[in-house]
Design an enzyme around this catalytic site. Sequence first.
Site, mmCIF file in Angstrom:
data_model
loop_
_atom_site.group_PDB
_atom_site.id
_atom_site.type_symbol
_atom_site.label_atom_id
_atom_site.label_comp_id
_atom_site.label_asym_id
_atom_site.label_seq_id
_atom_site.Cartn_x
_atom_site.Cartn_y
_atom_site.Cartn_z
ATOM 1 N N LYS A 145 61.823 62.890 36.309
ATOM 2 C CA LYS A 145 61.426 62.594 34.931
ATOM 3 C C LYS A 145 61.134 63.865 34.141
ATOM 4 O O LYS A 145 60.510 63.812 33.080
ATOM 5 C CB LYS A 145 60.201 61.680 34.926
ATOM 6 C CG LYS A 145 60.437 60.327 35.589
ATOM 7 C CD LYS A 145 59.162 59.490 35.589
ATOM 8 C CE LYS A 145 59.351 58.214 36.394
ATOM 9 N NZ LYS A 145 58.107 57.406 36.430
ATOM 10 N N ARG B 52 49.306 48.766 39.297
ATOM 11 C CA ARG B 52 50.408 48.605 38.355
ATOM 12 C C ARG B 52 50.829 47.139 38.336
ATOM 13 O O ARG B 52 50.837 46.467 39.363
ATOM 14 C CB ARG B 52 51.610 49.483 38.752
ATOM 15 C CG ARG B 52 51.302 50.957 38.934
ATOM 16 C CD ARG B 52 50.810 51.626 37.660
ATOM 17 N NE ARG B 52 51.833 51.665 36.636
ATOM 18 C CZ ARG B 52 52.762 52.614 36.552
ATOM 19 N NH1 ARG B 52 52.822 53.585 37.450
ATOM 20 N NH2 ARG B 52 53.631 52.599 35.556
ATOM 21 N N PRO C 191 57.779 56.778 29.818
ATOM 22 C CA PRO C 191 59.224 57.007 29.923
ATOM 23 C C PRO C 191 59.641 57.205 31.381
ATOM 24 O O PRO C 191 59.016 57.974 32.115
ATOM 25 C CB PRO C 191 59.432 58.283 29.099
ATOM 26 C CG PRO C 191 58.295 58.291 28.126
ATOM 27 C CD PRO C 191 57.140 57.701 28.880
ATOM 28 N N GLU C 192 60.668 56.494 31.796
ATOM 29 C CA GLU C 192 61.182 56.607 33.154
ATOM 30 C C GLU C 192 62.528 57.319 33.103
ATOM 31 O O GLU C 192 62.908 57.878 32.075
ATOM 32 C CB GLU C 192 61.250 55.216 33.787
ATOM 33 C CG GLU C 192 59.874 54.539 33.839
ATOM 34 C CD GLU C 192 59.899 53.167 34.492
ATOM 35 O OE1 GLU C 192 60.853 52.865 35.245
ATOM 36 O OE2 GLU C 192 58.959 52.386 34.252
#
Length: 269
Positions: free
Chosen positions: A57, A259, A2-3
């Site tokens: 976050k 990433r 989740p960002e």
Amino acid sequence: MPELPEVETSRRGIEPYLVGQTILYAVVRNARLRWPVSDEILTLSDQPVLSVQRRAKYLLLELPKGWIIIHLGMSGSLRVLSEETAAEKHDHVDLVVSNGKILRYTDPRRFGAWLWAKDLETSNVLAHLGPEPLSDEFTAQYLFDKSRNKRTLIKPWLMDNKVVVGVGNIYASESLFAAGILPDRAAGSLTDAESVLLVATIKAVLLHSIEQGGTTLRDFLQSDGKPGYFAQELQVYGRAGEPCRQCGHPIEIAKHGQRSTFFCRHCQH
């Protein structure tokens, strides 16, 4: 993971059910998350919720005696449910609230966190964070100045929370595509004009995702159990080999700092 849009979506979803209500007690079924659930949460009782905020976050529940700091980790989500709703395998923490609801934390990979802070200024996890991307502090001039002489690739540089918070893997790829900037350029190569465009696109992409309830790729759910619908509008992320929606050239994928980065070499320069 989740960002910022997913965390902000969660904040907006849970806020109406918590603010002005009292947390009667917490039920912790598995305290072994990324860090152990703080003792102050284990013994929580009869604490009114003053506000529900977000920093980067992290979700922040303000109580009279301190703050509950929640990080959703890789696979966490928060839902508001009726108190009698039976727990399932990956439901690790409940806050039982005076309105007959529970705030339930679900996390299959258990990489999230439930921490306690007497005040936010002394919280280690909130120290040294950069500006919020949707705030007035995050300007083109700020980004341009911050990027000077930086040889780091621009995409992982944007994901550094000391530069700007909350711009994770999905939204860094999407924002760079929207701005027409290749992710493998050095951050220091940004021009004044590109900084103006990139800041504007980061803000626009994040706001649009929040409007859509965030992005659900695997585990994330909104507080009402619905997925985030921004996944249907992704331009490059997760679309390696598929045609670019602007030019038709195949979307490429590269590894930057372990990433995956997605981009269109024809539309980005």
